[in-house]
Design a protein around this motif. Structure first.
Motif, PDB file in Angstrom:
ATOM      1  N   LEU A  54       0.739  -1.185   0.023  1.00 12.42           N
ATOM      2  CA  LEU A  54      -0.081  -0.049  -0.009  1.00 12.42           C
ATOM      3  C   LEU A  54       0.878   1.209   0.066  1.00 12.42           C
ATOM      4  O   LEU A  54       0.356   2.267  -0.718  1.00 12.42           O
ATOM      5  CB  LEU A  54      -0.824  -0.061   1.174  1.00 12.42           C
ATOM      6  N   GLU A  55       1.843   1.178   0.716  1.00 16.28           N
ATOM      7  CA  GLU A  55       2.895   2.394   0.743  1.00 16.28           C
ATOM      8  C   GLU A  55       3.547   2.767  -0.660  1.00 16.28           C
ATOM      9  O   GLU A  55       3.487   3.916  -1.022  1.00 16.28           O
ATOM     10  CB  GLU A  55       4.197   2.220   1.877  1.00 16.28           C
ATOM     11  N   HIS A  56       3.739   1.324  -1.250  1.00 18.01           N
ATOM     12  CA  HIS A  56       4.379   1.725  -2.744  1.00 18.01           C
ATOM     13  C   HIS A  56       3.404   2.213  -3.661  1.00 18.01           C
ATOM     14  O   HIS A  56       3.696   3.182  -4.473  1.00 18.01           O
ATOM     15  CB  HIS A  56       4.891   0.158  -3.135  1.00 18.01           C
ATOM     16  N   ALA A  57       2.066   1.660  -3.405  1.00 19.49           N
ATOM     17  CA  ALA A  57       0.901   1.992  -4.371  1.00 19.49           C
ATOM     18  C   ALA A  57       0.859   3.724  -4.097  1.00 19.49           C
ATOM     19  O   ALA A  57       0.561   4.495  -4.834  1.00 19.49           O
ATOM     20  CB  ALA A  57      -0.129   1.451  -4.205  1.00 19.49           C
ATOM     21  N   PHE A  58       0.696   4.163  -2.763  1.00 27.83           N
ATOM     22  CA  PHE A  58       0.551   5.447  -2.582  1.00 27.83           C
ATOM     23  C   PHE A  58       1.745   6.362  -3.199  1.00 27.83           C
ATOM     24  O   PHE A  58       1.641   7.391  -3.609  1.00 27.83           O
ATOM     25  CB  PHE A  58       0.459   5.628  -1.034  1.00 27.83           C
ATOM     26  N   LYS A  59       3.014   5.846  -2.896  1.00 29.85           N
ATOM     27  CA  LYS A  59       3.990   6.805  -3.607  1.00 29.85           C
ATOM     28  C   LYS A  59       3.948   6.622  -4.937  1.00 29.85           C
ATOM     29  O   LYS A  59       4.301   7.922  -5.708  1.00 29.85           O
ATOM     30  CB  LYS A  59       5.476   6.090  -2.894  1.00 29.85           C
ATOM     31  N   ASN A  60       3.638   5.923  -5.643  1.00 30.17           N
ATOM     32  CA  ASN A  60       3.223   5.800  -7.198  1.00 30.17           C
ATOM     33  C   ASN A  60       2.158   6.736  -7.613  1.00 30.17           C
ATOM     34  O   ASN A  60       2.147   7.549  -8.620  1.00 30.17           O
ATOM     35  CB  ASN A  60       2.831   4.319  -7.729  1.00 30.17           C
ATOM     36  N   GLU A  61       1.211   6.920  -6.749  1.00 25.44           N
ATOM     37  CA  GLU A  61       0.185   7.867  -7.017  1.00 25.44           C
ATOM     38  C   GLU A  61       0.251   9.305  -6.647  1.00 25.44           C
ATOM     39  O   GLU A  61      -0.457  10.280  -7.096  1.00 25.44           O
ATOM     40  CB  GLU A  61      -1.274   7.271  -6.185  1.00 25.44           C
ATOM     41  N   THR A  62       1.242   9.480  -6.017  1.00 21.86           N
ATOM     42  CA  THR A  62       1.774  10.984  -5.576  1.00 21.86           C
ATOM     43  C   THR A  62       3.134  11.168  -6.213  1.00 21.86           C
ATOM     44  O   THR A  62       3.585  12.506  -5.633  1.00 21.86           O
ATOM     45  CB  THR A  62       1.712  11.000  -4.079  1.00 21.86           C
ATOM     46  N   VAL A  63       3.428  10.601  -7.340  1.00 24.34           N
ATOM     47  CA  VAL A  63       4.753  11.093  -7.651  1.00 24.34           C
ATOM     48  C   VAL A  63       4.206  12.241  -8.786  1.00 24.34           C
ATOM     49  O   VAL A  63       3.306  12.217  -9.460  1.00 24.34           O
ATOM     50  CB  VAL A  63       5.200   9.962  -8.729  1.00 24.34           C
ATOM     51  N   GLY A  64       5.432  13.142  -8.702  1.00 23.75           N
ATOM     52  CA  GLY A  64       5.063  14.574  -9.597  1.00 23.75           C
ATOM     53  C   GLY A  64       4.344  15.462  -8.804  1.00 23.75           C
ATOM     54  O   GLY A  64       4.076  15.355  -7.447  1.00 23.75           O
ATOM     55  N   LEU A  65       3.622  16.503  -9.177  1.00 22.08           N
ATOM     56  CA  LEU A  65       3.050  17.547  -8.618  1.00 22.08           C
ATOM     57  C   LEU A  65       1.452  17.249  -8.351  1.00 22.08           C
ATOM     58  O   LEU A  65       0.694  16.960  -9.405  1.00 22.08           O
ATOM     59  CB  LEU A  65       3.182  18.895  -9.379  1.00 22.08           C
ATOM     60  N   VAL A  66       1.021  17.227  -7.311  1.00 24.51           N
ATOM     61  CA  VAL A  66      -0.491  17.187  -6.782  1.00 24.51           C
ATOM     62  C   VAL A  66      -0.676  18.090  -5.766  1.00 24.51           C
ATOM     63  O   VAL A  66       0.329  18.776  -5.109  1.00 24.51           O
ATOM     64  CB  VAL A  66      -0.456  15.673  -6.123  1.00 24.51           C
ATOM     65  N   THR A  67      -1.921  18.221  -5.868  1.00 18.72           N
ATOM     66  CA  THR A  67      -2.488  19.188  -4.841  1.00 18.72           C
ATOM     67  C   THR A  67      -2.536  18.720  -3.402  1.00 18.72           C
ATOM     68  O   THR A  67      -2.548  17.733  -3.237  1.00 18.72           O
ATOM     69  CB  THR A  67      -3.764  20.072  -5.290  1.00 18.72           C
ATOM     70  N   LYS A  68      -2.642  19.734  -2.535  1.00 15.48           N
ATOM     71  CA  LYS A  68      -2.657  19.342  -1.019  1.00 15.48           C
ATOM     72  C   LYS A  68      -3.909  18.468  -0.711  1.00 15.48           C
ATOM     73  O   LYS A  68      -3.716  17.654   0.055  1.00 15.48           O
ATOM     74  CB  LYS A  68      -2.667  20.665   0.046  1.00 15.48           C
ATOM     75  N   ALA A  69      -5.041  19.028  -1.456  1.00 15.74           N
ATOM     76  CA  ALA A  69      -6.197  18.316  -1.150  1.00 15.74           C
ATOM     77  C   ALA A  69      -6.088  16.765  -1.667  1.00 15.74           C
ATOM     78  O   ALA A  69      -6.423  15.699  -1.261  1.00 15.74           O
ATOM     79  CB  ALA A  69      -7.335  18.992  -1.741  1.00 15.74           C
ATOM     80  N   GLU A  70      -5.577  16.625  -3.030  1.00  9.80           N
ATOM     81  CA  GLU A  70      -5.314  15.198  -3.566  1.00  9.80           C
ATOM     82  C   GLU A  70      -4.447  14.585  -2.516  1.00  9.80           C
ATOM     83  O   GLU A  70      -4.728  13.331  -2.394  1.00  9.80           O
ATOM     84  CB  GLU A  70      -4.813  15.328  -4.981  1.00  9.80           C
ATOM     85  N   PHE A  71      -3.456  15.229  -2.230  1.00 14.88           N
ATOM     86  CA  PHE A  71      -2.430  14.403  -1.189  1.00 14.88           C
ATOM     87  C   PHE A  71      -3.015  13.844  -0.017  1.00 14.88           C
ATOM     88  O   PHE A  71      -3.078  12.636   0.695  1.00 14.88           O
ATOM     89  CB  PHE A  71      -1.430  15.328  -0.962  1.00 14.88           C
ATOM     90  N   ILE A  72      -3.899  14.891   0.641  1.00 12.47           N
ATOM     91  CA  ILE A  72      -4.566  14.417   1.891  1.00 12.47           C
ATOM     92  C   ILE A  72      -5.585  13.265   1.429  1.00 12.47           C
ATOM     93  O   ILE A  72      -5.834  12.323   2.276  1.00 12.47           O
ATOM     94  CB  ILE A  72      -5.383  15.735   2.474  1.00 12.47           C
ATOM     95  N   GLN A  73      -6.452  13.582   0.434  1.00 13.87           N
ATOM     96  CA  GLN A  73      -7.322  12.451   0.334  1.00 13.87           C
ATOM     97  C   GLN A  73      -6.650  10.984  -0.158  1.00 13.87           C
ATOM     98  O   GLN A  73      -7.280  10.219   0.576  1.00 13.87           O
ATOM     99  CB  GLN A  73      -8.117  12.927  -0.986  1.00 13.87           C
ATOM    100  N   LEU A  89      -5.532   5.481   2.283  1.00 14.37           N
ATOM    101  CA  LEU A  89      -4.501   4.792   2.349  1.00 14.37           C
ATOM    102  C   LEU A  89      -4.528   4.437   3.852  1.00 14.37           C
ATOM    103  O   LEU A  89      -4.575   3.236   4.068  1.00 14.37           O
ATOM    104  CB  LEU A  89      -3.139   5.168   2.081  1.00 14.37           C
ATOM    105  N   GLN A  90      -4.879   5.057   4.645  1.00 16.31           N
ATOM    106  CA  GLN A  90      -4.918   4.835   5.982  1.00 16.31           C
ATOM    107  C   GLN A  90      -6.249   4.078   6.178  1.00 16.31           C
ATOM    108  O   GLN A  90      -6.136   3.131   7.178  1.00 16.31           O
ATOM    109  CB  GLN A  90      -4.965   6.193   6.824  1.00 16.31           C
ATOM    110  N   GLU A  91      -7.371   4.455   5.701  1.00 14.97           N
ATOM    111  CA  GLU A  91      -8.355   3.609   5.913  1.00 14.97           C
ATOM    112  C   GLU A  91      -8.196   1.951   5.272  1.00 14.97           C
ATOM    113  O   GLU A  91      -8.653   1.162   6.017  1.00 14.97           O
ATOM    114  CB  GLU A  91      -9.532   4.173   4.992  1.00 14.97           C
TER     115      GLU A  91
END
Length: 331
Positions: free
Chosen positions: A57-76, A81-83
């Motif tokens: 899951l951590e690996h998938a989160f890193k892949n989804e947040t590669v590059g520029l993302v907004t703060k809202a997208e990162f928090i979502q 991931l936490q859920e």
């Protein structure tokens, strides 16, 4: 690229071009290898071999947040991931609890299967042994009860827990009774007549217990004689000797042992402490008598000086294993 500054000779130019070509080939190989590794990791998905669910899951989160993302997208994405992690932990805990419950149930069934199937509470009418009226229920069997034995068959040679237990209790009771009787005997008073010998005899009487040792007897003798004989005031118990029937008695022996074992010396019994005349004076010294005479208490220093002179020349250390026969002739 050669318009600015000195470019060197023709050989230098060729060498620079070769090196640039080699670096370009190495860069292409590295990028190709890096791309191949990334593609393999992405193809493995969340169930990579050797990786736990949390790591995937951590690996998938890193892949989804590669590059520029907004703060809202990162928090979502982080909340999602936490859920998913909490759900995975809850599911794992439920699986462990189910496995433990199945294991407990399995052990319980195995324990029930090991219980004896034969019941002795079945009535003659074909009852199944269920509990009925407590007033009519048969009494519980006594401890170590035996079922199925023929009372007419001799079984004395077989192991019997009841018989062995009763025998052990009887032996313990007899041992305790015997020990109490022996302690009572050892506590009985014993009157001893002795003679303090320093070349001449000085007869005295003293009362001790039958359980006292020769050393305790000599200690009491020293305390009795010290006021009258000054040479004994500074003499320790270890420097005194007790001679009975021409035998030097070791300090560790007790009067109880001499009495119980009916010990005998060279010229008479060692268990009789009454007063009689010296048998070697009034009778034939070559014949052993049942009479005894007073034992002698002497200083070790006096014995060392006079052990070659009668009567000290006849004395020897008492050995309970030795059988002292007829009295030997002295000359």
């Amino acid at each position: 690229m050669f318009n600015n500054g000195y470019v060197g000779t023709g050989e230098d130019v060729q060498r620079i071009r070769r090196m640039e070509k080699q670096r370009e080939e190495q860069r292409k190989k590295f990028e190709a290898l890096q791309k191949q590794t990334k593609d393999q990791a992405d193809a493995a998905g969340l169930r990579q071999f050797g990786a736990s669910t949390e790591e995937a899951l951590e690996h998938a989160f890193k892949n989804e947040t590669v590059g520029l993302v907004t703060k809202a997208e990162f928090i979502q994405k982080r909340t999602t991931l936490q859920e998913r992690l909490e759900e995975e932990h809850r599911r794992k805990a439920e699986a462990d609890e189910d496995a433990a419950s199945r294991e407990r149930e399995k052990r319980k069934r195995a324990k029930e299967a090991r219980k004896p199937k034969l019941s002795f509470l079945v009535d003659e009418d074909g009852g199944d042994g269920e509990e009925g009226d407590p007033a009519t229920a048969p009494p519980p069997p006594p401890p170590f009860a035996k079922f199925g034995k023929d009372p007419t068959v001799a079984t004395d040679f077989l192991p019997d827990k009841d018989r062995e237990r009763l025998e052990a209790e009887m032996r313990a009771a007899l041992r305790k009774e015997w020990q109490l009787a022996q302690d009572a005997i050892k506590s009985e008073p014993l009157a001893i007549t002795y003679s303090y010998w320093n070349g001449t005899g000085h007869r005295r009487n003293i009362t001790i217990k039958k359980g006292d040792s020769i050393g305790n007897f000599l200690k009491a003798v020293r305390e009795q004689l010290a006021p009258e004989f000054r040479e004994l005031r500074h003499v320790g118990m270890d420097n005194l000797m007790y001679i009975k029937e021409d035998l030097i008695m070791p300090h560790h022996h007790t009067f109880y042992d001499l009495i119980v074992n009916k010990a005998r010396g060279k010229s008479g019994p060692l268990f009789d402490f009454s007063v009689r005349e010296d048998i070697r004076v009034t009778n034939d010294a070559t014949q052993e008598k049942q009479d005894s005479h007073a034992g002698k208490v002497v200083e070790r220093h006096w014995y060392d000086k006079n052990k070659h002179i009668f009567p000290a020349s006849r004395w020897e250390i008492y050995d309970p294993e030795k059988k002292y026969g007829e009295y030997t002739i002295f000359g």
